[in-house]
Each structure stands twice: as C-alpha cells, then as structure tokens.
Design an enzyme around this catalytic site. Structure first.
Site, PDB file in Angstrom:
ATOM      1  N   CYS A  25     -19.562  -9.185  29.448  1.00  7.59           N
ATOM      2  CA  CYS A  25     -20.008  -7.948  28.787  1.00  7.59           C
ATOM      3  C   CYS A  25     -21.488  -8.115  28.446  1.00  7.59           C
ATOM      4  O   CYS A  25     -21.923  -7.850  27.330  1.00  7.59           O
ATOM      5  CB  CYS A  25     -19.168  -7.635  27.552  1.00  7.59           C
TER       6      CYS A  25
ATOM      7  N   GLY B  19      -7.251 -11.207  23.924  1.00  3.14           N
ATOM      8  CA  GLY B  19      -5.992 -11.020  24.614  1.00  3.14           C
ATOM      9  C   GLY B  19      -5.744  -9.652  25.223  1.00  3.14           C
ATOM     10  O   GLY B  19      -4.707  -9.453  25.866  1.00  3.14           O
ATOM     11  N   ASN B  20      -6.653  -8.701  25.068  1.00  8.36           N
ATOM     12  CA  ASN B  20      -6.426  -7.378  25.662  1.00  8.36           C
ATOM     13  C   ASN B  20      -6.309  -7.437  27.185  1.00  8.36           C
ATOM     14  O   ASN B  20      -5.459  -6.776  27.776  1.00  8.36           O
ATOM     15  CB  ASN B  20      -7.553  -6.424  25.267  1.00  8.36           C
TER      16      ASN B  20
ATOM     17  N   GLU C 231      -7.273 -20.746  25.884  1.00  9.62           N
ATOM     18  CA  GLU C 231      -8.281 -20.445  24.870  1.00  9.62           C
ATOM     19  C   GLU C 231      -8.581 -21.702  24.074  1.00  9.62           C
ATOM     20  O   GLU C 231      -7.670 -22.385  23.614  1.00  9.62           O
ATOM     21  CB  GLU C 231      -7.789 -19.333  23.943  1.00  9.62           C
TER      22      GLU C 231
ATOM     23  N   ALA D 139      -9.091 -16.483  27.255  1.00  4.10           N
ATOM     24  CA  ALA D 139      -8.219 -15.333  27.091  1.00  4.10           C
ATOM     25  C   ALA D 139      -8.436 -14.493  25.831  1.00  4.10           C
ATOM     26  O   ALA D 139      -8.232 -13.285  25.862  1.00  4.10           O
ATOM     27  CB  ALA D 139      -6.755 -15.790  27.145  1.00  4.10           C
TER      28      ALA D 139
END
Length: 502
Positions: free
Chosen positions: A380, A251-252, A271, A248
C-alpha cells in the site's frame, strides 16, 4: 431487665462521605476517554518511532474497545486539535509529573474542555483540568493573539489538514452470506452498488458508518477498500489449494483467500508481530473460516524444502511497507509526523530503503518454494522504491525459477511505472483518483500455471455466491475455537485454529 444501647458510630465513620454513583452518561464518558487515551498512546508512540502497531481505525475497532463510536470520535478530534492543545498546555504550564505520565488522557480531556461538549467530567484527571479551565482558556486566547487570528475556528482551520472523502467499500464474506442477500439488507439504509471489477465487493456512499451494523458485527461483511480487496482476488486461489499468506495481519486478505477458496483447502497465515497476531486471530474467528492455520513466526525463517509446505501452490506476500498510499484511509494525515512533513525527510528515505531491502528478501524467499505456481506481491505504497524497483531486482531470480509476470485485472487502466521491461503487467491504484495507493505484481510459474484456462477474476467469481438454498444448508457458524500454541524454535510458533462448532 438490663437495656443495652447500641454504640454510636465513631465521628470518623459518620463523616466519611459516600462516593456518588455515576450516571450512565458519566460512566460512558469516563470510560470512552480512557479507551481513547489508550488508543492515542499507541498511535503517538508508533508514529514517533515510525513503527505503528496498526492504523487508528484498526486500533479503535479492535474487540478490546467497548465504546467504539465515542472512542473513534475522541481520538480523531483530539489528533486534529493536538497542535493547539499542546501549545495551550505548554503556555498554561499546569501539568505536574503525575499528569505528564498520563499526557494522552490529558490531551483527550483538554480537547473536551476547550472544543468539545462538556457532558460530564467525573474522574481525577477531569477534576484536575476543570479546576484549571480558566488557565487553559486564557492560554488559548493568547495563542489567538500570537497567531494574529480573531476566531477559534480560524485557528483550527490554520492547523487542520483537509479531510479526504472516499466511497465506503464492503466485501461480502461469502462463507456466511451471498452477495445478493447482503445487497438487499444494506439497501434498507444505504445506496448500494456491486463493484464491476472485484467479485463480492459492494460500493456505498462516503462516510457511511457501518461499524455497528449487524452484518459487520457478525462477520457477514468486512469493511475493506477496493484496492485492498483486489489483492487476494488477483492471486485467485482455487478451492482445495494450500495457500500461504506470508505477512497476514490484520487478516482481511487472509479471510478473503479462505472465502475465494469456498472454505476448502488450507490457508497458512504467517505473522511475526505478537500484538498483530491477536488481531489476526480475532479476524479469523469473526469470518467463520475453518480452513486457516496461523503461524506465529518469521516468514523468512520458513524452509521452502520443509515437507510442511510441499503442497503450497500460491503465496500472497503483502509485507510491511511505508503505507504511503493509504494515509487517508489510515488517517495518517492526522498524525504529528505527517503535519511536520516528515514524509520527505532523510530519515523517511532511509526507512523506505530498509523496507525495500526486506521486501526484496521476502519476495525472493516466496519465489523459492518449489511447488508454488502463483505469487502476488503487493504494497500500500506509492514509492517506486518499494514497488517497481523491488520487482525489477528479483526478476532475474524469478525467471531462473520459471516465473514470469502476468497481468492481474487486464481491464484496469492504471499500470506500473515504465522503469522495467514488463511494467505493463504491474497494477497501480492512485491515491488521488482512486483514493488509495496500492501496487500489485502477479508472478506465475509458466511451466505450470499457463496450462490453466485464463479467466478474469470477475469471470472466475461468477457462481461463487452461495445460493439461498445452499446458504440454509450451511448455516454460518462463528469460529469459536481455541487455538493452541506450539513452540517453533528458530522457525516459528505455530497456532492451530481448531474447528469447533457451537
């Protein structure tokens, strides 16, 4: 009557000089340099071991950093000039063992002396380097001769990598504010457009500095890139669901899930990293979300058959990855490893393979939860190894569990690499054209989720904005609760974020 004379002060006491008080500018510069040095140490250590605690921006804009704007500028400028600074310090040969132990602070001050603005240099480290300013400047002059350059600007251009400009995206936190109200407020200073693809996302001109904007400071909007905002929207959890965010921090995406669920149901945020979990907790507090529970532990250690997860209907899996798609956003192009071309070496290839192995295990684990009907796997990264290859490797297992690939954001034009059957369902963003390199795969358990009416996230997002009437009825309340740690043994430590209203 006897007269008593006061005892004259001793010569030692009389001669003891008073330490001059710092002016506001001196105090600001002094502490900004030390905050910048602390951030720089974390950045350089993480880069050296290829295990970053966070991006440069996330480290600078953490709550512990007071003077964020000055610290961010110092860190970025020092990193841009770091190869020159290192060469100059080595040539000047002025550092003793004491200052070598504080080398990050030395880098910061050396930047200010050689290239920055000499506003004030109070502090022991500052005084040490200012006294050797001539040696530093002489070493810089010799470096110019050695590189066959006439101007310092040419030397800087020789070392620097080009800046990457991209639009500034912000996501409206609909737990606190409706989109239209955010647009009205932001348009007082900037040109603002609503994004056509992602609900609650706004587009602003490049290089807009919003870090001190009141809407950002109070959690009404989050600075979050478009591709990153597409991840939670692709999962599309419904209000009242129980959702698991497997990796997580920071946290966004976690708080985005809570907003998409309108604060109803439950988001369980897992996490493992102790430092990153602090950042996750800060993000949750800022968002004002009351339906998030944080688990401190390893997602792979969670038992899918545990009754605790028997109602989990969706999982967001955004695991650790190479980050190769966000080097511009993370400012990784400023790091020594990027400048040295380590992204293509053997060690990096080995690291990517290890990451892919973990990603495969994590995705198979997510597919094992019996009641889950929707899973988003995202990275990403631009590497096929972490993206299409991971999906391809788990597809047989996914199909055996009743899952198939679905198409997130059908109107998005960029799809997966054609290396597996169903690649057209996968979603990619391109770091050159889209300014971010993300990958999204959506798995749906066909025996359940196909019965849902399929609408695009934009269609499902309509009506999610809080009306002004509703906004008044649920005045935003910052999450001010304490969170309680429970031992988690081999599974994980669980942190309950208690609901407390101010």
């Amino acid at each position: 009557m006897a007269r008593f004379k006061s005892k004259p002060p001793s010569s030692a006491a009389a001669e003891k000089p008073k330490k001059p008080r710092m002016s506001n500018a001196e105090r600001s510069s002094y502490f900004a340099r030390r905050e910048a040095a602390k951030v720089l140490r974390s950045v350089l250590q993480g880069d050296a071991h290829r295990r970053a605690v966070g991006s440069i921006k996330s480290l600078v804009y953490s709550p512990s950093v007071k003077n964020k704007k000055a610290t961010f500028a110092l860190v970025c400028q020092t990193l841009k000039h770091l190869p020159i600074i290192k060469d100059v310090l080595e040539a000047a040969n002025i550092l003793n063992s004491r200052w070598k132990r504080q080398v990050e602070l030395v880098y910061i001050i050396s930047y200010d002396i050689l290239f920055g603005q000499e506003i004030s240099f109070v502090g022991d480290a500052e005084k040490f380097l200012v006294q050797r300013k001539v040696s530093l400047q002489s070493a810089l002059a010799r470096l110019l001769v050695r590189k066959k350059m006439k101007r310092i600007e040419d030397l800087i251009d020789h070392y620097q990598t080009p800046d990457v400009s991209k639009p500034r995206y912000v996501r409206v936190n609909t737990l606190k504010l409706d989109v239209d109200s955010a647009v009205v407020e932001l348009r007082k200073q900037y040109m603002v457009q609503k994004d056509e693809l992602v609900p609650d996302l706004l587009k602003l001109p490049p290089k807009c500095d919003l870090h001190d904007h009141p809407l950002v400071m109070n959690g009404s909007v989050f600075m979050q890139g478009k591709a990153s905002s597409m991840v939670a929207a692709a999962l599309d959890p419904e209000p009242g669901w129980e959702v698991l965010d497997a990796c997580a921090a920071p946290g966004n995406k976690t708080v985005h899930l809570a907003a998409l669920m309108r604060g109803k149901g439950k988001v369980m945020a897992c996490e493992l990293n102790k430092e990153r979990i602090k950042r996750l907790a800060d993000t949750v507090r800022l968002s004002g979300a009351h339906n998030i529970e944080i688990f401190h532990g390893d997602f792979l250690s969670l038992d899918p058959e545990d009754p605790l997860y028997s109602k989990v209907r969706a999982i967001l899996l955004d695991p650790s990855c190479s980050g190769s798609g966000t080097v511009a956003e993370r400012l990784d192009h400023l790091l020594p490893s990027y400048a040295a071309g380590q992204a293509a070496n053997t060690d990096e290839t080995e690291r990517i393979n290890k990451l892919a192995s973990f990603q495969k295990k994590a995705l198979e684990h997510a597919l094992s939860f019996p009641q889950v009907e929707r899973i988003v796997y995202s990275t990403c990264s631009i590497h096929q190894t972490e993206n299409e290859d991971v999906v391809k490797s788990v597809l047989p297992f996914a199909e055996s569990r009743g899952f198939g690939l679905a198409t997130p954001f059908p109107q998005w034009h960029r799809r997966g690499l054609p290396v597996l059957e169903g690649y057209e369902h996968l979603l990619r963003t391109d770091p050159a054209e889209d300014k971010e390199g993300f990958f999204i795969a959506l798995f749906i358990r066909e025996d359940r989720s196909t019965r849902r009416a399929h609408r695009s996230p934009v269609e499902r997002g309509k009506g999610r904005d809080l009306s002004k009437k509703k906004l008044r009825a649920i005045t935003p309340i910052l999450f001010g609760g304490m969170f309680k740690m429970l031992s988690f043994c081999k599974l994980s430590s669980r942190i309950n974020l208690n609901k407390q209203r101010n």
